[in-house]
Design a protein around this motif. Sequence first.
Motif, PDB file in Angstrom:
ATOM      1  N   LYS A 195       0.831  -1.211   0.000  1.00  0.00           N
ATOM      2  CA  LYS A 195       0.000   0.000   0.000  1.00  0.00           C
ATOM      3  C   LYS A 195       0.863   1.258   0.000  1.00  0.00           C
ATOM      4  CE  LYS A 195      -4.103  -1.972   2.145  1.00  0.00           C
ATOM      5  NZ  LYS A 195      -4.864  -2.132   3.384  1.00  0.00           N
ATOM      6  N   GLU A 196       2.032   1.160   0.628  1.00  0.00           N
ATOM      7  CA  GLU A 196       2.947   2.298   0.685  1.00  0.00           C
ATOM      8  C   GLU A 196       3.826   2.373  -0.565  1.00  0.00           C
ATOM      9  OE1 GLU A 196       5.075   1.931   4.377  1.00  0.00           O
ATOM     10  OE2 GLU A 196       3.250   2.110   5.567  1.00  0.00           O
ATOM     11  N   GLY A 197       3.637   1.430  -1.493  1.00  0.00           N
ATOM     12  CA  GLY A 197       4.406   1.438  -2.733  1.00  0.00           C
ATOM     13  C   GLY A 197       5.828   0.944  -2.582  1.00  0.00           C
ATOM     14  N   GLY A 198       6.078   0.139  -1.556  1.00  0.00           N
ATOM     15  CA  GLY A 198       7.448  -0.282  -1.287  1.00  0.00           C
ATOM     16  C   GLY A 198       7.878  -1.598  -1.903  1.00  0.00           C
ATOM     17  N   LEU A 199       6.976  -2.327  -2.573  1.00  0.00           N
ATOM     18  CA  LEU A 199       7.334  -3.637  -3.125  1.00  0.00           C
ATOM     19  C   LEU A 199       7.636  -3.536  -4.615  1.00  0.00           C
ATOM     20  CD1 LEU A 199       4.697  -5.996  -1.462  1.00  0.00           C
ATOM     21  CD2 LEU A 199       6.948  -5.346  -0.627  1.00  0.00           C
ATOM     22  N   LYS A 200       8.468  -4.456  -5.102  1.00  0.00           N
ATOM     23  CA  LYS A 200       8.765  -4.534  -6.530  1.00  0.00           C
ATOM     24  C   LYS A 200       7.540  -5.019  -7.290  1.00  0.00           C
ATOM     25  CE  LYS A 200      13.675  -5.653  -6.661  1.00  0.00           C
ATOM     26  NZ  LYS A 200      14.662  -6.702  -6.952  1.00  0.00           N
ATOM     27  N   GLY A 201       7.085  -4.254  -8.270  1.00  0.00           N
ATOM     28  CA  GLY A 201       6.030  -4.696  -9.174  1.00  0.00           C
ATOM     29  C   GLY A 201       4.795  -5.255  -8.482  1.00  0.00           C
ATOM     30  N   LYS A 202       3.946  -5.903  -9.276  1.00  0.00           N
ATOM     31  CA  LYS A 202       2.757  -6.568  -8.729  1.00  0.00           C
ATOM     32  C   LYS A 202       3.186  -7.947  -8.265  1.00  0.00           C
ATOM     33  CE  LYS A 202      -1.437  -6.003  -9.860  1.00  0.00           C
ATOM     34  NZ  LYS A 202      -2.233  -5.244  -8.949  1.00  0.00           N
ATOM     35  N   ARG A 203       3.008  -8.219  -6.998  1.00  0.00           N
ATOM     36  CA  ARG A 203       3.483  -9.469  -6.416  1.00  0.00           C
ATOM     37  C   ARG A 203       2.340 -10.197  -5.740  1.00  0.00           C
ATOM     38  NH1 ARG A 203       9.068  -9.187  -5.843  1.00  0.00           N
ATOM     39  NH2 ARG A 203       8.850 -11.433  -5.845  1.00  0.00           N
ATOM     40  N   ASN A 204       2.436 -11.523  -5.702  1.00  0.00           N
ATOM     41  CA  ASN A 204       1.483 -12.322  -4.946  1.00  0.00           C
ATOM     42  C   ASN A 204       1.950 -12.322  -3.489  1.00  0.00           C
ATOM     43  OD1 ASN A 204       0.341 -14.637  -3.557  1.00  0.00           O
ATOM     44  ND2 ASN A 204      -0.406 -15.312  -5.548  1.00  0.00           N
ATOM     45  N   LEU A 205       1.239 -11.603  -2.653  1.00  0.00           N
ATOM     46  CA  LEU A 205       1.668 -11.423  -1.260  1.00  0.00           C
ATOM     47  C   LEU A 205       1.610 -12.721  -0.465  1.00  0.00           C
ATOM     48  CD1 LEU A 205       0.143  -7.953  -0.326  1.00  0.00           C
ATOM     49  CD2 LEU A 205       2.325  -8.502  -1.414  1.00  0.00           C
ATOM     50  N   ARG A 206       0.693 -13.608  -0.798  1.00  0.00           N
ATOM     51  CA  ARG A 206       0.611 -14.888  -0.080  1.00  0.00           C
ATOM     52  C   ARG A 206       1.865 -15.710  -0.375  1.00  0.00           C
ATOM     53  NH1 ARG A 206      -1.527 -15.751   4.478  1.00  0.00           N
ATOM     54  NH2 ARG A 206      -3.311 -14.527   3.850  1.00  0.00           N
ATOM     55  N   GLU A 207       2.281 -15.743  -1.636  1.00  0.00           N
ATOM     56  CA  GLU A 207       3.505 -16.471  -1.997  1.00  0.00           C
ATOM     57  C   GLU A 207       4.720 -15.871  -1.305  1.00  0.00           C
ATOM     58  OE1 GLU A 207       3.719 -16.362  -6.261  1.00  0.00           O
ATOM     59  OE2 GLU A 207       2.048 -17.766  -6.517  1.00  0.00           O
ATOM     60  N   LEU A 208       4.820 -14.538  -1.304  1.00  0.00           N
ATOM     61  CA  LEU A 208       5.943 -13.881  -0.636  1.00  0.00           C
ATOM     62  C   LEU A 208       5.942 -14.168   0.861  1.00  0.00           C
ATOM     63  CD1 LEU A 208       6.094 -10.351  -2.326  1.00  0.00           C
ATOM     64  CD2 LEU A 208       7.697 -12.252  -2.612  1.00  0.00           C
ATOM     65  N   SER A 209       4.765 -14.214   1.454  1.00  0.00           N
ATOM     66  CA  SER A 209       4.654 -14.500   2.895  1.00  0.00           C
ATOM     67  C   SER A 209       5.181 -15.895   3.200  1.00  0.00           C
ATOM     68  CB  SER A 209       3.204 -14.381   3.353  1.00  0.00           C
ATOM     69  OG  SER A 209       2.709 -13.098   3.089  1.00  0.00           O
ATOM     70  N   ARG A 210       4.795 -16.855   2.371  1.00  0.00           N
ATOM     71  CA  ARG A 210       5.277 -18.240   2.564  1.00  0.00           C
ATOM     72  C   ARG A 210       6.779 -18.325   2.351  1.00  0.00           C
ATOM     73  NH1 ARG A 210      -0.050 -20.240  -0.592  1.00  0.00           N
ATOM     74  NH2 ARG A 210      -1.399 -20.223   1.236  1.00  0.00           N
ATOM     75  N   PHE A 211       7.277 -17.585   1.379  1.00  0.00           N
ATOM     76  CA  PHE A 211       8.715 -17.527   1.131  1.00  0.00           C
ATOM     77  C   PHE A 211       9.449 -17.015   2.372  1.00  0.00           C
ATOM     78  CE2 PHE A 211      12.131 -14.571  -0.324  1.00  0.00           C
ATOM     79  CZ  PHE A 211      13.076 -15.527  -0.706  1.00  0.00           C
ATOM     80  N   LEU A 212       8.916 -15.948   2.982  1.00  0.00           N
ATOM     81  CA  LEU A 212       9.564 -15.379   4.168  1.00  0.00           C
ATOM     82  C   LEU A 212       9.524 -16.330   5.360  1.00  0.00           C
ATOM     83  CD1 LEU A 212       8.493 -11.626   3.908  1.00  0.00           C
ATOM     84  CD2 LEU A 212      10.799 -12.595   3.653  1.00  0.00           C
TER      85      LEU A 212
END
Length: 195
Positions: free
Chosen positions: A146-163
Amino acid sequence: MMARPREFDEETVLDKAMELFWSKGFEKTSIQDLCEHTGVHRGSLYETFGDKNDLFLAALDRFRHHSAGKLFAVLEEPGNPKEQLAAFFERLIERSMDNANERRGCLIANTAVELAPFDPKVASRVEASLLDMENRFYSFLLRAQKEGGLKGKRNLRELSRFLVGVKQGVHIMAKTTTDPKTLQDVYKVALSAIF
């Protein structure tokens, strides 16, 4: 005839049991170890918590509700998301490599390896803990997006699992590595993939 009041605080005993299981693992912790470490007699332990397995499950629940919140607090504060995630992993590395804590790693990661494949009750608690971590990362990433801090359009659920995978991997690697830079390299690659 009235029951005798308990002569110990259940939460304190549970914390001590959790610490012992975390240091030694389930299999290497005996009931006698638990009695000595908590200062509670065997009969009182059984009467209050059930058998060793029940006590372990209660300790896992306590870990999930208390320890995770402390670690993830830095991601819930206002600030620069990239810096916050770096601070999160620095704190994780510091805790994980602390010899005073016997480099015991994460109780959830340890349990996933030691018991989850063999005990469905344990497996469900490990799964719930990992999902809780995932959801905490998801909330953090949603704010960062929301703050515009992520690279491109990302699947946040996938990134969460990655983390979650990165976090648990750092815990495991910290049990044997002597160089914090090795662990910093891991999270820096994760940051570069996200921000």
